[in-house]
Scaffold this active site. Structure first.
Site, PDB file in Angstrom:
ATOM      1  N   ASP A   1      -8.858  10.134  -0.433  1.00  0.00           N
ATOM      2  CA  ASP A   1      -9.096  11.235   0.500  1.00  0.00           C
ATOM      3  C   ASP A   1      -8.352  12.499   0.078  1.00  0.00           C
ATOM      4  O   ASP A   1      -8.873  13.603   0.199  1.00  0.00           O
ATOM      5  CB  ASP A   1      -8.668  10.853   1.916  1.00  0.00           C
ATOM      6  CG  ASP A   1      -9.502   9.738   2.512  1.00  0.00           C
ATOM      7  OD1 ASP A   1     -10.656   9.548   2.096  1.00  0.00           O
ATOM      8  OD2 ASP A   1      -8.978   9.032   3.405  1.00  0.00           O
TER       9      ASP A   1
ATOM     10  N   ASP B   1      -7.122   2.833   4.846  1.00  0.00           N
ATOM     11  CA  ASP B   1      -6.320   4.039   5.053  1.00  0.00           C
ATOM     12  C   ASP B   1      -4.904   3.609   5.398  1.00  0.00           C
ATOM     13  O   ASP B   1      -4.715   2.631   6.127  1.00  0.00           O
ATOM     14  CB  ASP B   1      -6.893   4.888   6.192  1.00  0.00           C
ATOM     15  CG  ASP B   1      -8.191   5.589   5.810  1.00  0.00           C
ATOM     16  OD1 ASP B   1      -8.383   5.888   4.624  1.00  0.00           O
ATOM     17  OD2 ASP B   1      -9.003   5.838   6.715  1.00  0.00           O
TER      18      ASP B   1
END
Length: 192
Positions: free
Chosen positions: A145, A129
């Site tokens: 995402d 991330d």
């Protein structure tokens, strides 16, 4: 001219495959770029507090929930990918549904790839991330995402508006049922 059911199926399947491949490639490219260029756990301001990069590794789900059971997320992602592929092959004839499911599949495959190939290893890899928007939410996320969340909203909207996987529309209460015609649309109208 009306497309045949087989032609619609091929077009929908091709669209799902192409979009899934593009999103998967974009996700993995941006993650590898983040790994190569960003310092770990150090904010890099891109646009003030609006957009920052913050490289981190997520063993869990959203907000790092379930860090102890990473393998369950791998199973869920794999199941979601299989479900989209099965729907794409057997039922999807609508190009709208194909676009949404293709983009969703690409996001799912992006995070599944991390679970299968990244440290600490198969099948408990941590998801990379790196996108942080402090004004919007405290979460740190990635390209996959973004597509998973937005396409789940799109799925809800398609269902809400009554668009079936084959491109026909559900009838509303009091209306007579929408019937499928040779070109896949109610009342002879083809859905793009």
């Amino acid at each position: 001219m009306a497309r045949s059911a087989a032609g619609r199926a091929v077009a929908a399947g091709a669209l799902i495959a192409i979009l899934a491949s593009v999103v998967l490639a974009a996700d993995q490219f941006t993650k590898n770029l983040a790994l190569a260029e960003l310092p770990e756990r150090t904010p890099v301001r891109v646009w003030g507090d609006f957009l920052q990069f913050y490289l981190t590794f997520n063993p869990g789900a959203a907000f790092s929930l379930g860090e102890e059971v990473t393998w369950i997320f791998t199973i869920v992602l794999a199941g979601a990918a299989v479900a989209v592929v099965v729907l794409g092959v057997t039922r999807v004839r609508s190009l709208r549904w194909a676009a949404v499911l293709g983009l969703l599949l690409g996001g799912v495959l992006g995070n599944l790839t991390d679970r299968l190939t990244r440290d600490p290893g198969f099948p408990v890899g941590h998801v990379v991330d790196f996108i942080h928007t402090p004004w919007m939410m405290p979460a740190i996320y990635n390209v996959a995402d973004i597509f998973i969340v937005t396409m789940m909203i799109a799925v809800a909207l398609l269902v809400l508006f009554g668009l079936r996987l084959d491109g026909t529309r559900e009838s509303r209460r009091g209306d007579r049922p929408a019937e499928s015609t040779a070109d896949g649309g109610p009342d002879g109208r083809s859905e793009a």
